[in-house]
Write a protein that holds these residues in place. Structure first.
Motif, PDB file in Angstrom:
ATOM      1  N   THR A  31     -31.840  25.551 -16.058  1.00 39.78           N
ATOM      2  CA  THR A  31     -31.012  26.737 -15.841  1.00 39.78           C
ATOM      3  C   THR A  31     -30.728  27.484 -17.141  1.00 39.78           C
ATOM      4  OG1 THR A  31     -28.926  25.538 -16.155  1.00 39.78           O
ATOM      5  CG2 THR A  31     -29.861  25.569 -13.916  1.00 39.78           C
ATOM      6  N   GLU A  32     -30.303  28.732 -17.001  1.00 45.16           N
ATOM      7  CA  GLU A  32     -29.893  29.526 -18.153  1.00 45.16           C
ATOM      8  C   GLU A  32     -28.654  28.928 -18.810  1.00 45.16           C
ATOM      9  OE1 GLU A  32     -31.245  32.033 -19.761  1.00 45.16           O
ATOM     10  OE2 GLU A  32     -32.992  32.076 -18.441  1.00 45.16           O
ATOM     11  N   TYR A  33     -27.794  28.329 -17.998  1.00 47.15           N
ATOM     12  CA  TYR A  33     -26.613  27.663 -18.557  1.00 47.15           C
ATOM     13  C   TYR A  33     -27.033  26.510 -19.467  1.00 47.15           C
ATOM     14  CZ  TYR A  33     -22.345  24.933 -18.945  1.00 47.15           C
ATOM     15  OH  TYR A  33     -21.284  24.231 -19.445  1.00 47.15           O
ATOM     16  N   CYS A  42     -31.346  23.458 -30.551  1.00 49.92           N
ATOM     17  CA  CYS A  42     -32.797  23.587 -30.441  1.00 49.92           C
ATOM     18  C   CYS A  42     -33.207  25.061 -30.376  1.00 49.92           C
ATOM     19  CB  CYS A  42     -33.264  22.853 -29.188  1.00 49.92           C
ATOM     20  SG  CYS A  42     -35.030  22.970 -28.865  1.00 49.92           S
ATOM     21  N   GLU A  43     -34.309  25.394 -31.031  1.00 48.08           N
ATOM     22  CA  GLU A  43     -34.798  26.773 -31.020  1.00 48.08           C
ATOM     23  C   GLU A  43     -35.835  26.996 -29.927  1.00 48.08           C
ATOM     24  OE1 GLU A  43     -36.267  27.680 -34.875  1.00 48.08           O
ATOM     25  OE2 GLU A  43     -34.296  27.627 -35.846  1.00 48.08           O
ATOM     26  N   ASP A  44     -36.637  25.996 -29.668  1.00 52.53           N
ATOM     27  CA  ASP A  44     -37.732  26.141 -28.701  1.00 52.53           C
ATOM     28  C   ASP A  44     -37.286  25.575 -27.354  1.00 52.53           C
ATOM     29  OD1 ASP A  44     -40.123  26.552 -27.481  1.00 52.53           O
ATOM     30  OD2 ASP A  44     -41.337  25.464 -28.952  1.00 52.53           O
ATOM     31  N   ILE A  45     -36.800  26.451 -26.480  1.00 55.18           N
ATOM     32  CA  ILE A  45     -36.247  26.020 -25.189  1.00 55.18           C
ATOM     33  C   ILE A  45     -37.016  26.678 -24.048  1.00 55.18           C
ATOM     34  CG2 ILE A  45     -34.186  25.871 -23.742  1.00 55.18           C
ATOM     35  CD1 ILE A  45     -32.515  26.170 -26.284  1.00 55.18           C
ATOM     36  N   ASN A  46     -37.475  25.886 -23.131  1.00 52.02           N
ATOM     37  CA  ASN A  46     -38.155  26.363 -21.933  1.00 52.02           C
ATOM     38  C   ASN A  46     -37.194  26.266 -20.756  1.00 52.02           C
ATOM     39  OD1 ASN A  46     -40.586  26.993 -20.238  1.00 52.02           O
ATOM     40  ND2 ASN A  46     -40.171  24.955 -19.440  1.00 52.02           N
ATOM     41  N   VAL A  47     -37.044  27.354 -20.009  1.00 53.13           N
ATOM     42  CA  VAL A  47     -36.167  27.357 -18.839  1.00 53.13           C
ATOM     43  C   VAL A  47     -37.033  27.443 -17.585  1.00 53.13           C
ATOM     44  CG1 VAL A  47     -34.239  28.477 -17.645  1.00 53.13           C
ATOM     45  CG2 VAL A  47     -34.355  28.516 -20.153  1.00 53.13           C
ATOM     46  N   ALA A  48     -37.093  26.351 -16.848  1.00 56.55           N
ATOM     47  CA  ALA A  48     -37.908  26.313 -15.627  1.00 56.55           C
ATOM     48  C   ALA A  48     -37.628  25.029 -14.863  1.00 56.55           C
ATOM     49  CB  ALA A  48     -39.398  26.392 -15.967  1.00 56.55           C
ATOM     50  N   ARG A  49     -37.835  25.088 -13.568  1.00 58.08           N
ATOM     51  CA  ARG A  49     -37.784  23.882 -12.741  1.00 58.08           C
ATOM     52  C   ARG A  49     -39.232  23.421 -12.546  1.00 58.08           C
ATOM     53  NH1 ARG A  49     -32.676  23.177 -10.723  1.00 58.08           N
ATOM     54  NH2 ARG A  49     -31.318  25.008 -10.770  1.00 58.08           N
ATOM     55  N   LEU A  50     -39.608  22.410 -13.286  1.00 57.73           N
ATOM     56  CA  LEU A  50     -40.999  21.975 -13.343  1.00 57.73           C
ATOM     57  C   LEU A  50     -41.300  20.904 -12.306  1.00 57.73           C
ATOM     58  CD1 LEU A  50     -41.330  21.611 -17.229  1.00 57.73           C
ATOM     59  CD2 LEU A  50     -42.013  23.581 -15.835  1.00 57.73           C
ATOM     60  N   ASP A  51     -42.277  21.173 -11.450  1.00 62.48           N
ATOM     61  CA  ASP A  51     -42.766  20.093 -10.599  1.00 62.48           C
ATOM     62  C   ASP A  51     -43.869  19.351 -11.357  1.00 62.48           C
ATOM     63  OD1 ASP A  51     -45.136  21.577 -10.390  1.00 62.48           O
ATOM     64  OD2 ASP A  51     -44.678  22.316  -8.380  1.00 62.48           O
ATOM     65  N   LYS A  52     -44.487  18.415 -10.714  1.00 62.07           N
ATOM     66  CA  LYS A  52     -45.498  17.584 -11.382  1.00 62.07           C
ATOM     67  C   LYS A  52     -46.622  18.435 -11.977  1.00 62.07           C
ATOM     68  CE  LYS A  52     -49.263  14.538 -10.003  1.00 62.07           C
ATOM     69  NZ  LYS A  52     -49.845  13.741  -8.885  1.00 62.07           N
ATOM     70  N   TYR A  53     -47.118  19.383 -11.201  1.00 63.40           N
ATOM     71  CA  TYR A  53     -48.260  20.185 -11.653  1.00 63.40           C
ATOM     72  C   TYR A  53     -47.852  21.157 -12.754  1.00 63.40           C
ATOM     73  CZ  TYR A  53     -50.130  18.072  -7.480  1.00 63.40           C
ATOM     74  OH  TYR A  53     -50.521  17.148  -6.543  1.00 63.40           O
ATOM     75  N   ASP A  54     -46.632  21.666 -12.678  1.00 65.03           N
ATOM     76  CA  ASP A  54     -46.110  22.510 -13.753  1.00 65.03           C
ATOM     77  C   ASP A  54     -46.034  21.719 -15.055  1.00 65.03           C
ATOM     78  OD1 ASP A  54     -45.735  24.706 -12.058  1.00 65.03           O
ATOM     79  OD2 ASP A  54     -43.713  24.057 -11.521  1.00 65.03           O
ATOM     80  N   MET A  55     -45.565  20.467 -14.956  1.00 62.21           N
ATOM     81  CA  MET A  55     -45.447  19.630 -16.156  1.00 62.21           C
ATOM     82  C   MET A  55     -46.816  19.335 -16.754  1.00 62.21           C
ATOM     83  SD  MET A  55     -42.438  16.840 -15.602  1.00 62.21           S
ATOM     84  CE  MET A  55     -40.896  17.287 -14.816  1.00 62.21           C
ATOM     85  N   ILE A  56     -47.782  19.050 -15.900  1.00 60.88           N
ATOM     86  CA  ILE A  56     -49.133  18.780 -16.392  1.00 60.88           C
ATOM     87  C   ILE A  56     -49.683  20.004 -17.124  1.00 60.88           C
ATOM     88  CG2 ILE A  56     -51.520  18.375 -15.670  1.00 60.88           C
ATOM     89  CD1 ILE A  56     -50.401  16.575 -13.438  1.00 60.88           C
TER      90      ILE A  56
END
Length: 251
Positions: A31-33, A42-56
């Motif tokens: 989340t953005e929160y 941390c400077e390098d932040i990814n905001v996403a809900r990752l499923d298995k394939y997204d993580m791969i």
């Protein structure tokens, strides 16, 4: 490169450790929160809900060699996805999970395994019910706790408050505060709302669980604790120093 799956206070401690070690890493939050509270760590932040394939896909694109899972103890789907992704990519997976508490054995503490069991018990013994379980499963509680006065303590974000209102909760049913909370704050809130039952999750010491439980015990209020679920993690660590050692060994 290390991928830290975060969103908890534990993940911020891990960011601190990685910064001190000079390790390259990306913090991923849902989340953005989560991003907002992580910015100073941390400077390098990814905001996403990752499923298995997204993580791969993400791991391949960012040359990830270690997945460090510091998500909430109840975020089982994320952990499963991370383990599956690490297995398919043949990369290291480490689960960091806060220690559990040792104060669960009390006559006013009722241990259950899931939300349904919690609601079944609560419907029999509670009237003014203080929910300290977060907002994610709030709809399940509202839908199953019929004719009860619910006081839900949730994060003070517009998204969460809208969700509460959409569930039919009014202003007097919502305590919008950011934790973790002290023993005194918990005790005063239970008293102010005249609670006769608290429902919480076994989130561990870092999440303020002990303060919640000690406050309810000392107030002679029954507390339903939804026990922490368990997965068969290939590697699980609950100490930041041990994590330090494991990361040094992975060089």
């Amino acid at each position: 490169m290390i991928l830290v799956l975060g969103g908890t206070s534990d993940s911020l401690k891990i960011c601190d450790l990685l910064n001190k070690m000079g390790k390259s890493y990306i913090l991923s939050v849902a989340t953005e929160y989560g991003k907002e509270i992580s910015k100073k760590y941390c400077e390098d932040i990814n905001v996403a809900r990752l499923d298995k394939y997204d993580m791969i896909k993400f791991a391949k694109q960012n040359n990830i060699k270690i997945i460090l899972d510091a998500t909430h103890p109840y975020a089982l789907d994320v952990s499963r996805n991370a383990m599956d992704a690490s297995y398919e990519l043949s990369i290291k997976y480490i689960r960091y999970e806060r220690r559990s508490s040792d104060i669960l054995e009390h006559e006013n503490v009722i241990k259950v395994n899931n939300i349904k069991e919690a609601c079944d018990v609560a419907n029999k013994i509670g009237e003014n019910i203080f929910l300290s379980t977060g907002s994610k499963n709030l709809g399940d509680f509202v839908g199953n706790l019929k004719n009860k006065n619910i006081i839900a303590r949730v994060l003070p974000t517009s998204e969460v408050l809208r969700a509460c209102e959409n569930l039919g909760l009014k202003a007097h049913n919502i305590v919008a505060m950011k934790g973790p909370f002290s023993y005194d704050i918990n005790k005063q809130l239970y008293k102010f709302y005249n609670c006769d039952l608290v429902i919480t999750k076994e989130s561990g010491a870092a999440g303020g669980f002990e303060e919640k439980l000690r406050a309810s015990i000392d107030s002679n209020i029954k507390t339903i604790v939804i026990l922490r679920p368990s997965l068969d993690y290939p590697q699980k660590i609950d100490d930041i120093e041990e994590l330090n050692v494991q990361l040094l060994l992975s060089n």
